[in-house]
Scaffold this motif. Structure first.
Motif, PDB file in Angstrom:
ATOM      1  N   UNK A   1       0.806  -1.230   0.000  1.00 16.26           N
ATOM      2  CA  UNK A   1       0.000   0.000   0.000  1.00 16.26           C
ATOM      3  C   UNK A   1       0.837   1.277   0.000  1.00 16.26           C
ATOM      4  N   UNK A   2       1.770   1.388   0.999  1.00 13.80           N
ATOM      5  CA  UNK A   2       2.534   2.633   1.148  1.00 13.80           C
ATOM      6  C   UNK A   2       3.703   2.430   2.110  1.00 13.80           C
ATOM      7  N   UNK A   3       4.618   3.411   2.130  1.00 12.28           N
ATOM      8  CA  UNK A   3       5.712   3.386   3.092  1.00 12.28           C
ATOM      9  C   UNK A   3       5.164   3.556   4.511  1.00 12.28           C
ATOM     10  N   UNK A   4       4.153   4.387   4.653  1.00 14.28           N
ATOM     11  CA  UNK A   4       3.545   4.576   5.975  1.00 14.28           C
ATOM     12  C   UNK A   4       2.946   3.263   6.484  1.00 14.28           C
ATOM     13  N   UNK A   5       2.282   2.533   5.618  1.00 16.67           N
ATOM     14  CA  UNK A   5       1.702   1.252   6.003  1.00 16.67           C
ATOM     15  C   UNK A   5       2.806   0.250   6.364  1.00 16.67           C
ATOM     16  N   UNK A   6       3.903   0.267   5.628  1.00 17.37           N
ATOM     17  CA  UNK A   6       5.029  -0.619   5.935  1.00 17.37           C
ATOM     18  C   UNK A   6       5.592  -0.285   7.316  1.00 17.37           C
ATOM     19  N   UNK A   7       5.676   0.996   7.654  1.00 17.13           N
ATOM     20  CA  UNK A   7       6.154   1.421   8.968  1.00 17.13           C
ATOM     21  C   UNK A   7       5.205   0.944  10.060  1.00 17.13           C
ATOM     22  N   UNK A   8       3.915   1.116   9.853  1.00 15.63           N
ATOM     23  CA  UNK A   8       2.920   0.653  10.830  1.00 15.63           C
ATOM     24  C   UNK A   8       3.006  -0.860  11.013  1.00 15.63           C
ATOM     25  N   UNK A   9       3.175  -1.592   9.909  1.00 14.41           N
ATOM     26  CA  UNK A   9       3.313  -3.051   9.991  1.00 14.41           C
ATOM     27  C   UNK A   9       4.505  -3.440  10.854  1.00 14.41           C
ATOM     28  N   UNK A  10       5.619  -2.738  10.668  1.00 13.90           N
ATOM     29  CA  UNK A  10       6.835  -3.036  11.439  1.00 13.90           C
ATOM     30  C   UNK A  10       6.613  -2.809  12.929  1.00 13.90           C
ATOM     31  N   UNK A  11       5.989  -1.698  13.286  1.00  4.31           N
ATOM     32  CA  UNK A  11       5.746  -1.384  14.695  1.00  4.31           C
ATOM     33  C   UNK A  11       4.776  -2.384  15.309  1.00  4.31           C
ATOM     34  N   UNK A  12       3.717  -2.718  14.599  1.00  4.49           N
ATOM     35  CA  UNK A  12       2.743  -3.685  15.123  1.00  4.49           C
ATOM     36  C   UNK A  12       3.392  -5.043  15.358  1.00  4.49           C
ATOM     37  N   UNK A  13       4.195  -5.495  14.417  1.00  4.20           N
ATOM     38  CA  UNK A  13       4.859  -6.797  14.552  1.00  4.20           C
ATOM     39  C   UNK A  13       5.909  -6.754  15.665  1.00  4.20           C
ATOM     40  N   UNK A  14       6.732  -5.710  15.690  1.00  2.00           N
ATOM     41  CA  UNK A  14       7.785  -5.609  16.712  1.00  2.00           C
ATOM     42  C   UNK A  14       7.196  -5.516  18.114  1.00  2.00           C
ATOM     43  N   UNK A  15       6.074  -4.828  18.257  1.00  2.00           N
ATOM     44  CA  UNK A  15       5.490  -4.640  19.584  1.00  2.00           C
ATOM     45  C   UNK A  15       4.948  -5.943  20.176  1.00  2.00           C
ATOM     46  N   UNK A  16       4.850  -6.985  19.376  1.00  2.00           N
ATOM     47  CA  UNK A  16       4.423  -8.282  19.903  1.00  2.00           C
ATOM     48  C   UNK A  16       5.528  -8.944  20.735  1.00  2.00           C
ATOM     49  N   UNK A  17       6.785  -8.597  20.437  1.00  2.00           N
ATOM     50  CA  UNK A  17       7.884  -9.206  21.189  1.00  2.00           C
ATOM     51  C   UNK A  17       8.802  -8.184  21.869  1.00  2.00           C
TER      52      UNK A  17
END
Length: 66
Positions: free
Chosen positions: A15-31
């Motif tokens: 979708x976008x660079x912003x969406x890629x950033x959000x994906x990274x934060x959501x995934x990282x915040x799980x661990x």
């Protein structure tokens, strides 16, 4: 006194660079707990038939160590 650590992660989105950033934060915040900030170090994209088909980001995530 707070002690902070920085990790580097790569993420992508169609979708976008912003969406890629959000994906990274959501995934990282799980661990990773206590995320304090994110620094977008680099952006890139792949192209297919003259259209961007994948947005990529290289991030530095800062978090506080318990």
């Amino acid at each position: 006194m707070a002690v902070l650590k920085v990790i580097e992660v790569l993420a992508n989105s169609d979708k976008s660079w912003e969406d890629a950033t959000k994906n990274a934060i959501q995934k990282a915040s799980k661990s990773v707990n206590n995320i304090k900030s994110v620094y977008v170090n680099e952006q890139s994209a792949t192209v297919n038939n003259g259209e961007i088909d994948n947005y990529r980001v290289n991030l530095k995530i800062t978090f506080e160590i318990d």
